[in-house]
Scaffold this active site. Structure first.
Site, PDB file in Angstrom:
ATOM      1  N   ASP A   1     -56.547  -3.168  24.371  1.00  0.00           N
ATOM      2  CA  ASP A   1     -56.410  -1.968  25.177  1.00  0.00           C
ATOM      3  C   ASP A   1     -55.052  -1.350  24.827  1.00  0.00           C
ATOM      4  OD1 ASP A   1     -56.865   0.104  26.878  1.00  0.00           O
ATOM      5  OD2 ASP A   1     -57.408  -1.123  28.590  1.00  0.00           O
TER       6      ASP A   1
HETATM    7  C1  BGC Z   1     -57.665   2.343  29.032  1.00  0.00           C
HETATM    8  C2  BGC Z   1     -58.853   2.208  28.117  1.00  0.00           C
HETATM    9  C3  BGC Z   1     -58.912   3.367  27.172  1.00  0.00           C
HETATM   10  C4  BGC Z   1     -57.613   3.423  26.379  1.00  0.00           C
HETATM   11  C5  BGC Z   1     -57.576   4.528  25.370  1.00  0.00           C
HETATM   12  C6  BGC Z   1     -56.377   2.593  28.252  1.00  0.00           C
HETATM   13  O1  BGC Z   1     -55.334   2.918  29.090  1.00  0.00           O
HETATM   14  O2  BGC Z   1     -57.538   1.180  29.808  1.00  0.00           O
HETATM   15  O3  BGC Z   1     -60.027   2.106  28.883  1.00  0.00           O
HETATM   16  O4  BGC Z   1     -60.002   3.238  26.317  1.00  0.00           O
HETATM   17  O5  BGC Z   1     -56.546   3.617  27.291  1.00  0.00           O
HETATM   18  O6  BGC Z   1     -57.530   5.763  25.943  1.00  0.00           O
END
Ligand code: BGC
Length: 744
Positions: free
Chosen positions: A286
């Protein structure tokens, strides 16, 4: 350049080998991958494991980062996120084509509930219990995104969530592993369409692996502490379903699970995902979660964090720059074997080949296709259909709904009646011309009623107001009307990532406004717009008609009007329990049986209950009304004895006893009465959606096979045990008929 041509020749030669088709395709891709891998330096391999955010946001160019472009040119970057549009993706892909090996970039984006056409938020769509509609919504999202140069969506989010304080509850399918699993599979199939390599298919990404939805206290990014049995029984099934449906990628998560951050968690990523489930895709971290293991206190620095993440099976580093800064040193120091890197890179390259990007890196850069999908009217039509299926009728006393289109005067009151972007919800893209494209609730209603109907309007208050200054005008307007439609709720940025709330009441003065309008004595319909279950007890207990409209997307207004005026008879069912107060959280229907079970609200003392509060949710899992009524017969079992190889059938007759044609979701629950571990009071094991004309009856059969009786025992073995079972079939998790059988 020379090497690139050499490589392309190898690919062409291999592709021509005579083999059976399925074997040839698999072997060919693996061989192609190996041929590239052989040409790569260690730094180029690490580059493939590196992902950065782009220099553009969704509305246009912002700062240009020369450093990133140079890194692309040097082959130090395998993927980018938040770069969309044919023009931007082409520009960066062209730079990638200047790199030594010309390995194409992958462009990823959070296409959570639509790209250009915004669909209802996933929790709302889950209310449809309609996998065909959900698949269609993902299909359209993929088609639009792929036409804009996107290869990969960071969806579906398949986290089970039982805590509405957690803002990301809006992104998933609610509290139940069975429903969550069928929806996860539908979404993956929708995104990936007829298969990767088609120009309208994007790679799906099952996230967040795992158990992110169980963050303690509903605080985003918080720790998760749970038994492995709960992990396997409740939180993993939707991930397994996504994997079985062919999800190309997984994303790990921010939380630690029982003390080990998910990003550095070998048990999750290697043992379960890659070994037990034989997952062949790749795992992306993530955003920054590799580096965040330092904050967790699980790694001393980026060097250690990288070592933990790569060892645990995290193949791509999103935005923490840990891999690019440390991985080469780790390999050179012998702390990470190059085989681990090769495995990660192979997984990534396999997908790039699968998407057809080596054959044509600009395959997703077609401006004509992009334009066709930009204002696609068919997509909007589909959005309206899905939105209608997502609206939950919570209450309809005295049949206030549906309203007549000939009503003389209608008062529209509340801060959402004329809201525009709030209809889209969190994780939606803010295009400059969207406002004109979104149908507001006011417009939807106006379009629906007869030309003689007079519409009056008063906002009454803001979403999060402290002032009641608008109440008098709103009451005046209400008094002049035959019926009042009120639209209240939480703003679209109140649920979503980092949007945890401790107070789930309707914000500001909105419930006070409802009381003031109700006091006029006029029939009132309240619509609640939100990204999570809110608490609105006074409204629930007093107002005759309530629709939970969530955030419905681009066509919200027309979909709402169809339901209000009876062109669509509501059919949605809640995929999550609605608590009476925050003090009941977490509350979910499939809880374990206790030694002192409370079976009614009078059962308070020495029972597993509160002395000051009901044990029941305000609205239970599976709940949702229709304008018509459905009656259920008793259940007939095909046999009272079942054997592992001989399923039984439970049959029930459902009759539409009301005055409208309508759709019902018939739900099957099972309870294992005695187990070697404590079993839940009931578990959803199936459902069927049926459409019944007024007065029509239908026999519904559910097959109860051995798979529906299996569970994880104390040794985490997935088993069944002979004994007595109960079968429940009904219209929601509480209102059910009951029968029994024995498994021998
Ligand atoms: C979120 C993810 C997301 C990623 C990219 C993160 O902060 O938890 O779900 O896909 O950002 O935007």
């Amino acid at each position: 350049m020379k090497k690139f041509f050499l490589f392309r020749c190898i690919v062409v030669t291999i592709a021509a080998l005579p083999c059976t088709i399925s074997f040839a395709q698999k072997k060919t891709i693996d061989q192609k991958v190996d041929s590239v891998l052989k040409l790569m330096t260690l730094d180029e391999k690490i580059g493939q494991m590196n992902q950065y955010n782009g220099d553009w946001d969704a509305t246009g160019p912002i700062t240009k980062d020369g450093d990133k472009q140079n890194q692309i040119r040097k082959g130090m970057l395998g993927s980018m996120l938040n770069v969309t549009g044919v023009e931007h993706t082409r520009e960066l892909q062209e730079i990638a084509m200047q790199s030594r090996l010309k390995i194409p970039l992958l462009f990823g984006q959070d296409i959570i509930h639509g790209y250009r056409t915004t669909f209802p938020i996933p929790l709302a769509e889950a209310c449809s219990w309609d996998t065909t509609a959900i698949k269609l919504s993902s299909r359209i999202a993929a088609t639009e995104a792929a036409a804009a140069g996107v290869h990969w969506t960071f969806a579906p989010m398949v986290d089970i969530a039982r805590d509405p304080r957690w803002g990301r509850v809006m992104e998933g399918a609610g509290e139940d592993p069975y429903l969550g699993s069928v929806i996860a599979a539908a979404r993956v199939r929708g995104f990936q369409g007829n298969g990767l390599g088609n120009v309208d298919a994007v790679m799906a990404c099952a996230k967040h692996f795992a158990a992110y939805g169980a963050a303690i206290g509903g605080r985003d990014y918080n720790s998760v502490d749970m038994s492995l049995r709960t992990l396997w029984e409740i939180y993993l099934p939707p991930f397994k379903a996504a994997e079985d449906a062919g999800a190309a990628t997984f994303m790990n998560s921010f939380n630690d699970l029982n003390g080990i951050p998910a990003t550095g968690n070998k048990y999750l990523q290697r043992t379960i995902l890659k070994d037990d489930w034989n997952f062949k895709g790749f795992v992306v971290s993530d955003w920054g979660s590799v580096g965040e293991m330092i904050n967790h206190g699980y790694a001393k620095d980026g060097y250690e964090a990288t070592m933990e993440a790569v060892t645990a099976g995290c193949d791509m580093d999103m935005e923490s720059r840990s891999y690019i800064n440390n991985l080469s040193k780790l390999v050179k120091a012998g702390k990470i074997k190059v085989e681990l890197i090769d495995d990660a890179v192979r997984r990534i390259l396999r997908k790039k080949f699968g998407m057809g990007l080596f054959d044509d890196p600009f395959k997703f850069c077609d401006t004509t296709r992009e334009q066709q999908q930009w204002n696609n009217a068919d997509n909007l039509k589909a959005e309206k259909t899905v939105a209608e299926k997502s609206i939950v009728l919570l209450k309809n006393e005295n049949h206030v709904l549906p309203l007549s289109k000939q009503t003389k005067t209608i008062a529209l009151i509340g801060p959402f009646i004329k809201a525009v972007r709030d209809n889209l919800g969190f994780w939606s893209y803010q295009y400059p011309d969207d406002s004109a494209r979104i149908t507001t609730q006011y417009q939807g209603i106006q379009n629906k009623v007869s030309k003689d109907t007079k519409i009056l309007y008063a906002k009454g208050c803001e979403i999060n107001d402290t002032s009641q200054a608008g109440f008098a005008e709103a009451s005046d307007v209400a008094k002049q009307a035959d019926v009042v439609i009120m639209s209240v709720g939480e703003a679209s940025d109140w649920s979503g990532e980092a949007k945890s709330r401790s107070n789930l009441q309707l914000p500001g003065m909105q419930e006070e406004l409802i009381k003031a309008i109700y006091a006029t004595g006029k029939p009132v319909v309240v619509m609640i717009n939100a990204g999570r279950p809110l608490i609105f007890n006074w409204t629930a207990d007093n107002v005759p008609s309530i629709l939970y409209t969530w955030w419905l997307g681009t066509e919200a207004g027309d979909a709402i009007a169809d339901v209000l005026f009876g062109d669509y008879n509501p059919s949605a069912k809640l995929p999550i329990s609605f608590p009476r107060t925050e003090g009941q959280i977490p509350i979910y229907y499939d809880h374990y049986k206790t030694g002192r079970p409370a079976t009614s609200d009078s059962d308070r003392f020495y029972r597993s209950a509160y002395i000051d509060l009901s044990i029941y949710p305000k609205y239970c899992f599976g709940y949702g009304l229709s304008y018509t009524n459905f009656s259920y017969s008793a259940i007939t079992m095909s046999d009272s004895i079942m054997h592992a190889n001989k399923p039984v059938t439970a049959e029930i007759t459902v009759t539409n006893t009301g005055n409208y044609d309508g759709e019902e979701t018939v739900q099957l629950y099972i309870q294992d009465l005695v187990g070697s571990v404590v079993r839940p009071v009931k578990e959803l094991k199936g459902f069927q959606k049926i459409f019944l004309k007024k007065g029509e009856s239908k026999e519904i059969n559910f097959t109860v096979d051995i798979d529906k009786l299996k569970f994880y025992n104390d040794d985490l073995k997935y088993i069944y045990e002979p004994g007595d079972f109960k079968v429940y079939i009904g219209t929601n998790s509480q209102d059910v008929k009951e029968a029994s059988f024995k498994l021998e």
